[in-house]
Design a protein around this motif. Sequence first.
Motif, PDB file in Angstrom:
ATOM      1  N   GLY A 161      47.812  58.666  54.007  1.00  0.00           N
ATOM      2  CA  GLY A 161      47.050  58.566  53.681  1.00  0.00           C
ATOM      3  C   GLY A 161      45.692  58.243  52.679  1.00  0.00           C
ATOM      4  N   ARG A 162      44.528  58.496  52.146  1.00  0.00           N
ATOM      5  CA  ARG A 162      43.137  58.158  52.719  1.00  0.00           C
ATOM      6  C   ARG A 162      43.122  57.325  50.798  1.00  0.00           C
ATOM      7  NH1 ARG A 162      42.894  64.072  51.923  1.00  0.00           N
ATOM      8  NH2 ARG A 162      42.969  64.675  49.766  1.00  0.00           N
ATOM      9  N   PHE A 163      42.236  56.218  50.533  1.00  0.00           N
ATOM     10  CA  PHE A 163      42.450  55.505  48.783  1.00  0.00           C
ATOM     11  C   PHE A 163      40.518  55.688  49.207  1.00  0.00           C
ATOM     12  CE2 PHE A 163      45.803  54.408  52.233  1.00  0.00           C
ATOM     13  CZ  PHE A 163      46.875  54.945  51.167  1.00  0.00           C
ATOM     14  N   THR A 164      40.081  55.892  48.604  1.00  0.00           N
ATOM     15  CA  THR A 164      38.393  55.550  47.127  1.00  0.00           C
ATOM     16  C   THR A 164      38.804  54.605  46.744  1.00  0.00           C
ATOM     17  OG1 THR A 164      39.183  57.743  47.204  1.00  0.00           O
ATOM     18  CG2 THR A 164      36.856  56.967  46.275  1.00  0.00           C
ATOM     19  N   TYR A 165      36.969  53.917  47.005  1.00  0.00           N
ATOM     20  CA  TYR A 165      36.987  52.852  46.650  1.00  0.00           C
ATOM     21  C   TYR A 165      35.763  52.800  45.731  1.00  0.00           C
ATOM     22  CZ  TYR A 165      40.870  50.288  49.164  1.00  0.00           C
ATOM     23  OH  TYR A 165      42.075  50.513  49.688  1.00  0.00           O
ATOM     24  N   THR A 166      35.126  52.353  44.792  1.00  0.00           N
ATOM     25  CA  THR A 166      34.298  52.556  43.797  1.00  0.00           C
ATOM     26  C   THR A 166      33.364  50.568  44.449  1.00  0.00           C
ATOM     27  OG1 THR A 166      34.337  53.913  42.063  1.00  0.00           O
ATOM     28  CG2 THR A 166      32.406  52.565  42.240  1.00  0.00           C
ATOM     29  N   VAL A 167      32.341  50.361  44.797  1.00  0.00           N
ATOM     30  CA  VAL A 167      31.362  48.685  44.948  1.00  0.00           C
ATOM     31  C   VAL A 167      30.872  48.658  43.667  1.00  0.00           C
ATOM     32  CG1 VAL A 167      29.211  47.737  45.915  1.00  0.00           C
ATOM     33  CG2 VAL A 167      30.505  48.877  47.224  1.00  0.00           C
ATOM     34  N   SER A 168      32.069  47.458  43.398  1.00  0.00           N
ATOM     35  CA  SER A 168      31.204  46.607  41.735  1.00  0.00           C
ATOM     36  C   SER A 168      31.072  45.376  42.417  1.00  0.00           C
ATOM     37  CB  SER A 168      32.489  46.823  41.071  1.00  0.00           C
ATOM     38  OG  SER A 168      33.563  45.375  42.467  1.00  0.00           O
ATOM     39  N   GLU A 169      30.601  44.975  43.291  1.00  0.00           N
ATOM     40  CA  GLU A 169      30.073  43.145  43.224  1.00  0.00           C
ATOM     41  C   GLU A 169      29.468  43.184  44.652  1.00  0.00           C
ATOM     42  OE1 GLU A 169      30.420  38.764  42.266  1.00  0.00           O
ATOM     43  OE2 GLU A 169      32.898  40.460  42.323  1.00  0.00           O
ATOM     44  N   LEU A 170      27.889  42.646  44.422  1.00  0.00           N
ATOM     45  CA  LEU A 170      28.057  42.035  46.043  1.00  0.00           C
ATOM     46  C   LEU A 170      27.839  40.996  46.266  1.00  0.00           C
ATOM     47  CD1 LEU A 170      23.775  44.763  45.611  1.00  0.00           C
ATOM     48  CD2 LEU A 170      26.229  45.454  46.644  1.00  0.00           C
ATOM     49  N   ILE A 171      28.342  40.300  47.325  1.00  0.00           N
ATOM     50  CA  ILE A 171      28.577  39.112  47.590  1.00  0.00           C
ATOM     51  C   ILE A 171      27.419  38.957  48.453  1.00  0.00           C
ATOM     52  CG2 ILE A 171      30.642  39.292  46.480  1.00  0.00           C
ATOM     53  CD1 ILE A 171      31.511  39.503  49.028  1.00  0.00           C
ATOM     54  N   GLU A 172      27.430  37.484  48.290  1.00  0.00           N
ATOM     55  CA  GLU A 172      26.648  36.314  49.253  1.00  0.00           C
ATOM     56  C   GLU A 172      27.614  34.970  49.334  1.00  0.00           C
ATOM     57  OE1 GLU A 172      22.429  35.102  50.724  1.00  0.00           O
ATOM     58  OE2 GLU A 172      22.728  36.472  49.392  1.00  0.00           O
ATOM     59  N   PHE A 173      27.487  34.274  50.819  1.00  0.00           N
ATOM     60  CA  PHE A 173      28.638  33.294  50.251  1.00  0.00           C
ATOM     61  C   PHE A 173      28.615  32.367  52.306  1.00  0.00           C
ATOM     62  CE2 PHE A 173      31.076  36.579  51.394  1.00  0.00           C
ATOM     63  CZ  PHE A 173      31.767  36.576  52.760  1.00  0.00           C
ATOM     64  N   GLU A 174      28.150  31.356  51.867  1.00  0.00           N
ATOM     65  CA  GLU A 174      28.896  30.315  53.061  1.00  0.00           C
ATOM     66  C   GLU A 174      29.732  31.164  54.141  1.00  0.00           C
ATOM     67  OE1 GLU A 174      25.730  28.723  54.620  1.00  0.00           O
ATOM     68  OE2 GLU A 174      25.293  28.462  52.604  1.00  0.00           O
ATOM     69  N   SER A 175      29.866  30.588  55.920  1.00  0.00           N
ATOM     70  CA  SER A 175      30.799  30.715  56.487  1.00  0.00           C
ATOM     71  C   SER A 175      32.232  30.559  56.548  1.00  0.00           C
ATOM     72  CB  SER A 175      30.206  31.141  57.905  1.00  0.00           C
ATOM     73  OG  SER A 175      29.872  29.425  57.802  1.00  0.00           O
TER      74      SER A 175
END
Length: 229
Positions: A161-175
């Motif tokens: 199948g194919r699946f569509t997503y919409t960007v809702s949040e930008l993230i930044e974090f430590e490894s």
Amino acid sequence: MMKKRSILPQLLMPFFITGLCGGILFLLSIKPYEKAETYLRVAFMDNNNVVPQSDGIAGLNIVQTDIDTEYSGKTYDKGDVVYPEYGTQYAVIECEAIDIFAPVYWGNGTELLELGGCNTPSSVVAGGEGNTVISAHVNTFFADLNKVKVGDEVKLYTDYGRFTYTVSELIEFESTDKKYLKKGDKDILTLYTCVDNLLAASDKRIGCRCKLTKREFYKEPKEEVKNEE
């Protein structure tokens, strides 16, 4: 009568050669070091201890798959996801807004990250229930991930199948922070890579979280097919 030669150049020559060689080695070491560190640390589960069960290159059987990204047949909003073998390319990720189009492998590690994105086995496959976590190198497949914006569309193509997503949040974090990498109970897609750093690998990670907005399975759910029979 012979003129005396100055011994100053002879005294300075070893220092000059040493400095020249040191400078050359430094320049040569910058990108290889950064690249090696990226390969070792950019995978989604930096401390993942998953061991491939199949044989192959260094114990890993890498399988490349021809994924149809232009499927035009009938689709269903419900269906069955398929978990691939470790090391198998099972999907293609696309984000036209930032010009991403790359293969996605089930697994992680240096060999797979050289070939495409990695869907860590501690998360779920595309279209599954929970968090689908995919990483890729910042100097290759996710080079422009830092340009993604809320509202951008991301698609995952698979054989089922194919699946569509919409960007809702930008993230930044430590490894060392794994809060964005947990399976969870929300149907989302998490993409991330390391922050580009010229001199060495960065401990910072950047990426985005995306809401699953559309499921398009190529086959009906097995349970419904059985009921019809």
